[in-house]
Design a protein around this motif. Structure first.
Motif, mmCIF file in Angstrom:
data_model
loop_
_atom_site.group_PDB
_atom_site.id
_atom_site.type_symbol
_atom_site.label_atom_id
_atom_site.label_comp_id
_atom_site.label_asym_id
_atom_site.label_seq_id
_atom_site.Cartn_x
_atom_site.Cartn_y
_atom_site.Cartn_z
ATOM 1 N N ARG A 1 -34.989 -36.926 23.133
ATOM 2 C CA ARG A 1 -33.565 -36.420 22.991
ATOM 3 C C ARG A 1 -33.310 -35.843 21.806
ATOM 4 O O ARG A 1 -33.656 -36.112 20.606
ATOM 5 C CB ARG A 1 -32.811 -37.618 22.961
ATOM 6 N N ASP A 2 -32.409 -34.655 21.700
ATOM 7 C CA ASP A 2 -32.085 -34.042 20.474
ATOM 8 C C ASP A 2 -30.399 -33.824 20.496
ATOM 9 O O ASP A 2 -29.918 -34.123 21.588
ATOM 10 C CB ASP A 2 -32.661 -32.575 20.285
ATOM 11 N N ASN A 3 -29.782 -33.447 19.398
ATOM 12 C CA ASN A 3 -28.339 -33.181 19.331
ATOM 13 C C ASN A 3 -28.037 -31.917 19.127
ATOM 14 O O ASN A 3 -26.979 -31.496 18.779
ATOM 15 C CB ASN A 3 -27.780 -34.118 18.241
ATOM 16 N N GLY A 4 -28.972 -30.896 19.694
ATOM 17 C CA GLY A 4 -28.718 -29.530 19.485
ATOM 18 C C GLY A 4 -28.400 -28.830 20.597
ATOM 19 O O GLY A 4 -28.446 -29.243 21.641
ATOM 20 N N GLN A 5 -28.621 -27.321 20.336
ATOM 21 C CA GLN A 5 -28.291 -26.552 21.388
ATOM 22 C C GLN A 5 -29.540 -25.830 21.650
ATOM 23 O O GLN A 5 -30.143 -25.234 20.784
ATOM 24 C CB GLN A 5 -27.126 -25.504 21.433
ATOM 25 N N TRP A 6 -30.283 -25.563 22.889
ATOM 26 C CA TRP A 6 -31.468 -24.813 23.063
ATOM 27 C C TRP A 6 -31.258 -23.195 22.817
ATOM 28 O O TRP A 6 -30.291 -22.771 23.188
ATOM 29 C CB TRP A 6 -31.802 -25.171 24.651
ATOM 30 N N SER A 7 -32.127 -22.939 22.159
ATOM 31 C CA SER A 7 -32.155 -21.315 21.747
ATOM 32 C C SER A 7 -33.793 -21.020 21.572
ATOM 33 O O SER A 7 -34.480 -21.829 21.038
ATOM 34 C CB SER A 7 -31.215 -20.982 20.568
ATOM 35 N N THR A 8 -33.686 -19.958 21.301
ATOM 36 C CA THR A 8 -35.251 -19.127 21.022
ATOM 37 C C THR A 8 -34.872 -18.480 19.989
ATOM 38 O O THR A 8 -34.107 -17.428 19.608
ATOM 39 C CB THR A 8 -35.606 -18.203 22.300
ATOM 40 N N PRO A 9 -35.676 -19.023 18.772
ATOM 41 C CA PRO A 9 -35.270 -18.327 17.553
ATOM 42 C C PRO A 9 -35.801 -16.825 17.457
ATOM 43 O O PRO A 9 -36.636 -16.314 18.269
ATOM 44 C CB PRO A 9 -36.295 -18.834 16.708
ATOM 45 N N ARG B 1 -29.756 -30.320 29.821
ATOM 46 C CA ARG B 1 -29.093 -29.527 28.483
ATOM 47 C C ARG B 1 -27.629 -30.017 28.804
ATOM 48 O O ARG B 1 -27.037 -29.755 29.933
ATOM 49 C CB ARG B 1 -29.456 -28.183 28.714
ATOM 50 N N THR B 2 -27.102 -30.527 27.788
ATOM 51 C CA THR B 2 -25.674 -30.776 27.835
ATOM 52 C C THR B 2 -25.070 -30.089 26.369
ATOM 53 O O THR B 2 -25.860 -29.754 25.790
ATOM 54 C CB THR B 2 -25.305 -32.316 27.611
ATOM 55 N N ARG B 3 -23.774 -30.206 26.545
ATOM 56 C CA ARG B 3 -23.218 -29.669 25.480
ATOM 57 C C ARG B 3 -23.287 -30.351 23.894
ATOM 58 O O ARG B 3 -23.266 -29.888 22.828
ATOM 59 C CB ARG B 3 -21.539 -29.654 25.478
ATOM 60 N N THR B 4 -23.765 -31.645 24.281
ATOM 61 C CA THR B 4 -24.078 -32.525 22.865
ATOM 62 C C THR B 4 -25.561 -32.776 22.639
ATOM 63 O O THR B 4 -26.033 -33.549 21.905
ATOM 64 C CB THR B 4 -23.500 -33.878 23.273
ATOM 65 N N GLY B 5 -26.383 -31.824 23.494
ATOM 66 C CA GLY B 5 -27.878 -31.988 23.208
ATOM 67 C C GLY B 5 -28.706 -32.154 24.334
ATOM 68 O O GLY B 5 -28.201 -31.718 25.469
ATOM 69 N N ASN B 6 -29.916 -32.451 24.215
ATOM 70 C CA ASN B 6 -30.767 -32.399 25.294
ATOM 71 C C ASN B 6 -31.786 -33.334 25.387
ATOM 72 O O ASN B 6 -32.089 -34.112 24.607
ATOM 73 C CB ASN B 6 -31.842 -31.040 24.935
ATOM 74 N N TRP B 7 -32.070 -33.667 26.762
ATOM 75 C CA TRP B 7 -32.912 -35.143 27.152
ATOM 76 C C TRP B 7 -34.255 -34.320 28.003
ATOM 77 O O TRP B 7 -33.842 -33.472 29.014
ATOM 78 C CB TRP B 7 -32.208 -35.788 27.986
ATOM 79 N N VAL B 8 -35.273 -34.383 27.699
ATOM 80 C CA VAL B 8 -36.479 -34.213 28.623
ATOM 81 C C VAL B 8 -37.178 -35.574 28.654
ATOM 82 O O VAL B 8 -37.576 -36.209 27.869
ATOM 83 C CB VAL B 8 -37.177 -33.062 27.839
ATOM 84 N N THR B 9 -37.495 -35.664 29.959
ATOM 85 C CA THR B 9 -38.222 -36.960 30.258
ATOM 86 C C THR B 9 -39.413 -36.662 31.237
ATOM 87 O O THR B 9 -39.349 -35.460 32.082
ATOM 88 C CB THR B 9 -37.274 -37.848 31.339
ATOM 89 N N ALA B 10 -40.575 -37.144 30.691
ATOM 90 C CA ALA B 10 -41.833 -36.795 31.430
ATOM 91 C C ALA B 10 -42.355 -38.170 31.904
ATOM 92 O O ALA B 10 -42.192 -39.234 31.125
ATOM 93 C CB ALA B 10 -42.873 -36.167 30.563
ATOM 94 N N GLU B 11 -42.904 -38.338 33.085
ATOM 95 C CA GLU B 11 -43.613 -39.648 33.531
ATOM 96 C C GLU B 11 -45.019 -39.415 33.753
ATOM 97 O O GLU B 11 -45.481 -38.575 34.274
ATOM 98 C CB GLU B 11 -42.827 -40.012 34.841
ATOM 99 N N ASN C 1 -40.823 -28.646 20.669
ATOM 100 C CA ASN C 1 -39.805 -27.827 21.242
ATOM 101 C C ASN C 1 -38.701 -28.139 20.621
ATOM 102 O O ASN C 1 -37.599 -27.281 20.280
ATOM 103 C CB ASN C 1 -39.581 -28.289 22.477
ATOM 104 N N VAL C 2 -38.048 -29.369 20.104
ATOM 105 C CA VAL C 2 -36.847 -29.716 19.539
ATOM 106 C C VAL C 2 -36.826 -28.978 18.102
ATOM 107 O O VAL C 2 -35.906 -28.356 17.756
ATOM 108 C CB VAL C 2 -36.560 -31.226 19.287
ATOM 109 N N VAL C 3 -38.012 -29.106 17.365
ATOM 110 C CA VAL C 3 -38.071 -28.542 15.997
ATOM 111 C C VAL C 3 -37.916 -27.241 16.138
ATOM 112 O O VAL C 3 -37.235 -26.472 15.337
ATOM 113 C CB VAL C 3 -39.315 -29.020 15.398
ATOM 114 N N LEU C 4 -38.410 -26.487 17.284
ATOM 115 C CA LEU C 4 -38.378 -24.894 17.076
ATOM 116 C C LEU C 4 -37.361 -24.347 17.841
ATOM 117 O O LEU C 4 -36.823 -23.178 17.350
ATOM 118 C CB LEU C 4 -39.788 -24.291 17.748
ATOM 119 N N HIS C 5 -36.496 -24.996 18.923
ATOM 120 C CA HIS C 5 -35.486 -24.624 19.514
ATOM 121 C C HIS C 5 -34.020 -25.075 19.628
ATOM 122 O O HIS C 5 -33.331 -24.415 20.190
ATOM 123 C CB HIS C 5 -36.051 -24.446 21.058
ATOM 124 N N SER C 6 -34.034 -26.249 19.016
ATOM 125 C CA SER C 6 -32.761 -27.196 19.239
ATOM 126 C C SER C 6 -31.709 -27.189 18.244
ATOM 127 O O SER C 6 -30.616 -27.132 18.460
ATOM 128 C CB SER C 6 -32.951 -28.459 19.583
#
Length: 170
Positions: free
Chosen positions: A97-105, A135-145, A71-76
């Motif tokens: 964690r990534d430092n991008g902005q979520w989008s759909t290519p 999702r923040t202005r400085t990137g995205n965090w996704v946490t799974a347990e 998801n990071v590779v494709l969308h952030s």
């Protein structure tokens, strides 16, 4: 950093005598490129094996890591991706964690091959007990347990070996 480089940091596990009470942390970062998906997946599996987690947990972990890093590779549009694994009492937490902005290519909106795309979070939710997206202005965090089974590495929660089946009372 080239795509296959993984920078990792680790805090060793404690309480070796009681696997469910062990705590450990491992982090790895790589370029957000398709070639980093198998690198981070392999890192996660190696850590799970080192921590003596069950094959079932290892399989779930590799699925979660694959989906989240993809998801990071494709969308952030992030230049990099960081994977954090935390082993705690009864739970394995996976954070990407990534430092991008979520989008759909372009071209990935409505697809005829919907069976192949757009099911990542559904798959993750099927093997985890909690999924959180921030999702923040400085990137995205996704946490799974992932809940850990009572048996870890053939040992009971108290740290002793499980009794042989033939020695159990009937």
């Amino acid at each position: 950093m080239i795509a296959t480089d993984v920078v990792k940091c680790e805090v060793p596990a404690h309480s070796e005598d009681c696997p469910l009470q062990r705590r450990a942390v491992s982090a790895a970062s790589a370029a957000a490129l398709p070639s980093s998906v198998p690198v981070l997946r392999r890192h996660a599996r190696d850590e799970a094996r080192r921590w003596d987690l069950s094959e079932e947990v290892q399989e779930s972990l590799t699925l979660v890591v694959s989906e989240l890093v993809t998801n990071v590779v494709l969308h952030s549009a992030s230049p990099d991706v960081t994977l954090l694994l935390k082993l705690g009492p009864g739970v394995l937490t996976v954070t990407v964690r990534d430092n991008g902005q979520w989008s759909t290519p372009a071209g990935m909106g409505v697809r005829e091959d919907a069976d192949c795309f757009g099911r990542g979070f559904t798959l993750i939710e099927a093997v985890t007990t909690r999924l959180t997206v921030a999702r923040t202005r400085t990137g995205n965090w996704v946490t799974a347990e992932l809940d850990l089974p009572l048996e870890v590495g053939g040992r009971s929660p108290t740290g002793g070996a499980w009794p042989a089946e033939s020695s159990l009372p009937e």
